[in-house]
Design a protein around this motif. Structure first.
Motif, mmCIF file in Angstrom:
data_model
loop_
_atom_site.group_PDB
_atom_site.id
_atom_site.type_symbol
_atom_site.label_atom_id
_atom_site.label_comp_id
_atom_site.label_asym_id
_atom_site.label_seq_id
_atom_site.Cartn_x
_atom_site.Cartn_y
_atom_site.Cartn_z
ATOM 1 N N GLU A 208 0.834 -1.203 0.000
ATOM 2 C CA GLU A 208 0.000 0.000 0.000
ATOM 3 C C GLU A 208 0.873 1.259 0.000
ATOM 4 O OE1 GLU A 208 -2.501 0.565 3.488
ATOM 5 O OE2 GLU A 208 -4.028 1.568 2.276
ATOM 6 N N ASP B 298 1.813 3.969 -3.457
ATOM 7 C CA ASP B 298 1.733 5.428 -3.377
ATOM 8 C C ASP B 298 3.078 6.053 -3.743
ATOM 9 O OD1 ASP B 298 -0.092 7.490 -2.903
ATOM 10 O OD2 ASP B 298 0.697 7.847 -0.893
ATOM 11 N N ARG C 261 3.782 10.844 -11.223
ATOM 12 C CA ARG C 261 3.584 11.101 -9.802
ATOM 13 C C ARG C 261 4.468 10.219 -8.925
ATOM 14 N NH1 ARG C 261 0.748 14.818 -7.898
ATOM 15 N NH2 ARG C 261 0.776 13.718 -5.908
ATOM 16 N N SER D 184 7.116 14.198 7.234
ATOM 17 C CA SER D 184 6.091 15.223 6.955
ATOM 18 C C SER D 184 6.547 16.640 7.286
ATOM 19 C CB SER D 184 4.812 14.915 7.742
ATOM 20 O OG SER D 184 4.099 13.889 7.115
ATOM 21 N N ARG E 101 7.802 19.944 4.814
ATOM 22 C CA ARG E 101 7.111 21.235 4.772
ATOM 23 C C ARG E 101 8.134 22.370 4.852
ATOM 24 N NH1 ARG E 101 2.259 22.298 8.870
ATOM 25 N NH2 ARG E 101 3.857 22.959 10.322
ATOM 26 N N GLU F 75 4.197 17.156 -1.666
ATOM 27 C CA GLU F 75 3.596 15.826 -1.788
ATOM 28 C C GLU F 75 3.932 14.973 -0.564
ATOM 29 O OE1 GLU F 75 1.656 13.804 -3.256
ATOM 30 O OE2 GLU F 75 2.485 11.803 -2.925
ATOM 31 N N VAL G 297 4.555 15.894 2.496
ATOM 32 C CA VAL G 297 3.900 16.292 3.746
ATOM 33 C C VAL G 297 2.623 15.480 3.927
ATOM 34 C CG1 VAL G 297 2.838 18.195 5.006
ATOM 35 C CG2 VAL G 297 4.853 18.632 3.575
ATOM 36 N N GLU G 298 1.825 15.420 2.861
ATOM 37 C CA GLU G 298 0.547 14.701 2.940
ATOM 38 C C GLU G 298 0.750 13.186 2.870
ATOM 39 O OE1 GLU G 298 -2.530 16.022 0.151
ATOM 40 O OE2 GLU G 298 -3.311 13.975 0.166
ATOM 41 N N ALA G 299 1.608 12.744 1.932
ATOM 42 C CA ALA G 299 1.777 11.299 1.722
ATOM 43 C C ALA G 299 2.313 10.629 2.982
ATOM 44 C CB ALA G 299 2.727 11.049 0.553
ATOM 45 N N ALA H 193 2.248 11.588 6.075
ATOM 46 C CA ALA H 193 1.329 11.591 7.217
ATOM 47 C C ALA H 193 0.409 10.374 7.138
ATOM 48 C CB ALA H 193 0.508 12.887 7.240
ATOM 49 N N VAL H 194 0.157 9.894 5.922
ATOM 50 C CA VAL H 194 -0.597 8.641 5.729
ATOM 51 C C VAL H 194 0.337 7.456 5.972
ATOM 52 C CG1 VAL H 194 -1.869 7.221 4.070
ATOM 53 C CG2 VAL H 194 -2.122 9.720 4.023
ATOM 54 N N GLU I 145 3.117 7.042 7.571
ATOM 55 C CA GLU I 145 3.678 6.766 8.905
ATOM 56 C C GLU I 145 2.690 5.976 9.754
ATOM 57 O OE1 GLU I 145 4.709 10.336 10.979
ATOM 58 O OE2 GLU I 145 2.656 11.061 11.113
#
Lengths: 343, 83
Positions: free
Chosen positions: A175, A179, A188, A250, A254, A275, A277-279, A281-282, A284
């Protein structure tokens, strides 16, 4: 990858050997002897240029290959033996240096909590705060050159672990990696986003373009991932390594984005960092509980190596950061001397 | 419904596994997987670039409704401290 420039007699021998056809038993034996001599002589294999470049090239045979090298060298028993000689000393060095000071219960929640605790502690100088507030334009480019050694093949070393895991941990790793690889969109892929950032600041985004500029510690940081990823017995360590990377990403990213924006760079340069920062946070959350926690629940014997891999990731990256920040504090480049890649 | 589909679960009007699942991460975000849409109060779909998302639960993210890891900086706790 393009042929790097040799940094001593060991890497020179390896590059000479791989441009010929395998096997070349006499030459490989000569290389093995040279590696044994170099290993016996080195005070610290982590910062030994000739040996880290040699190890990097040996690993690269399993990734993109080396320009001009016959592909048959990848599984040549003599070169595998040479690789294992360096790996053994490198791993011993890491195991001696890394301190793992807690052993949580082998449950998913406890493992995730311990990894979040370890990665939340402040360890040494902060590259991200410096990049955000102070780094000059040349330092930003140098920062990208240093990162490019890994980031242009971002995620690849951890992918080796997929067939070595099962169940919840495997599903979690796939998973995360899906990503990392852009979820089906090549542009991407995180490595592609990093290449875009390099182009945005006028750097060459060819994989390995700056290999000659990378100091030993930078090569060692990536070599450590290949060591953990390519050896099944170290699957706990590569899982811990990835988890530590995801958990320390993350907020620094930033700040990196802020540093490039401060110098007037646009989204084509900052997009890679934003990218993450958001990725991450998921990632981790998935990495802590399902990947690391899931692996330890399935095989509690791997707990020690999961923590070792995480602690090693933090420690080696703190060494790399110190190398770069010390150079900058003294007003010089952190790249290899006598090269002008950052100009 | 094909013969292979699992029987509906008690209290569940639909058949088969749920379309989406939400993990309430301790001291962290809500992790959402599966088939779903994140929309504004007006019902407009928000941009989404990944399959699994983390939704901010601490209120400190600058990427809301998505998580940016800020919960770790503010010491966000989902459970009260032990007495």
């Amino acid at each position: 990858m393009k042929q790097p420039t040799a940094r001593g007699n060991v890497s020179a021998l390896l590059l000479e050997i791989t441009t010929g056809e395998p096997p070349a038993a006499d030459k490989v034996k000569h290389l093995e002897d040279a590696v044994r001599t170099a290993l016996a002589r080195t005070a610290d294999v982590v910062v030994e240029d000739d040996l880290q470049l040699t190890l990097f090239c040996l690993y690269e045979l399993h990734y993109s290959g080396l320009d001009g090298a016959a592909e048959g060298w990848e599984w040549d028993p003599g070169l595998i033996r040479v690789r294992q000689l360096i790996e053994a000393v490198f791993e011993e060095r890491l195991r001696t240096a890394v301190v793992v000071d807690a052993a949580p219960e082998p449950t998913s929640d406890a493992v995730a909590a311990e990894l979040f605790r370890m990665t939340g502690e402040d360890t040494g100088p902060s590259m991200s705060r410096f990049v955000a507030r102070e780094a000059n334009a040349e330092q930003l480019r140098e920062f990208l050159i240093q990162k490019s050694i890994y980031q242009l093949k971002e995620a690849d070393p951890h992918t080796w672990a997929i067939p070595r895991l099962t169940g919840r941990a495997k599903a979690a790793l796939v998973e995360i990696q899906a990503d990392e690889y852009g979820g089906g969109h090549p542009d991407r892929m995180h490595s592609a986003l990093f290449a875009r950032t390099m182009r945005a600041v006028g750097l060459d985004d060819t994989y390995g373009a700056y290999i000659d500029a990378a100091p030993a510690i930078t090569l060692a940081s990536t070599n450590m991932m290949s060591l953990f990823g390519l050896n099944r017995r170290l699957r706990g360590a590569i899982v811990g390594h990835l988890t530590a990377y995801e958990m320390t990403s993350s907020q620094p990213n930033r700040l990196y984005a802020r540093g490039f924006a401060r110098h007037g760079y646009g989204e084509d340069a900052t997009g890679y960092f934003e990218e993450h920062v958001e990725a991450d946070a998921v990632h981790e959350q998935i990495a802590g509980r399902d990947l690391a926690g899931g692996l330890v629940e399935a095989d509690p014997r791997l707990l020690g190596d999961v923590l070792f891999g995480a602690a090693a990731a933090l420690l080696v990256d703190s060494w790399m950061t110190r190398h770069i920040m010390d150079a900058w504090a003294e007003g010089r480049s952190s790249l290899q001397p006598d090269r002008s890649f950052a100009a | 419904m094909s013969p292979a589909d699992p029987a509906p679960r008690a209290g569940d009007a639909r058949s088969g596994p749920p379309a989406a699942s939400i993990v309430a991460c301790p001291d962290g975000p809500l992790l959402v997987r599966g088939e779903f849409e994140v929309v504004t109060p007006d019902g407009e779909a928000l941009p989404r670039t990944r399959r699994t998302v983390a939704l901010c639960r601490c209120g400190a993210s600058v990427l809301k409704p998505y998580c940016d890891g800020s919960h770790k900086l503010i010491g966000f706790k989902t459970e009260p401290p032990a007495p």
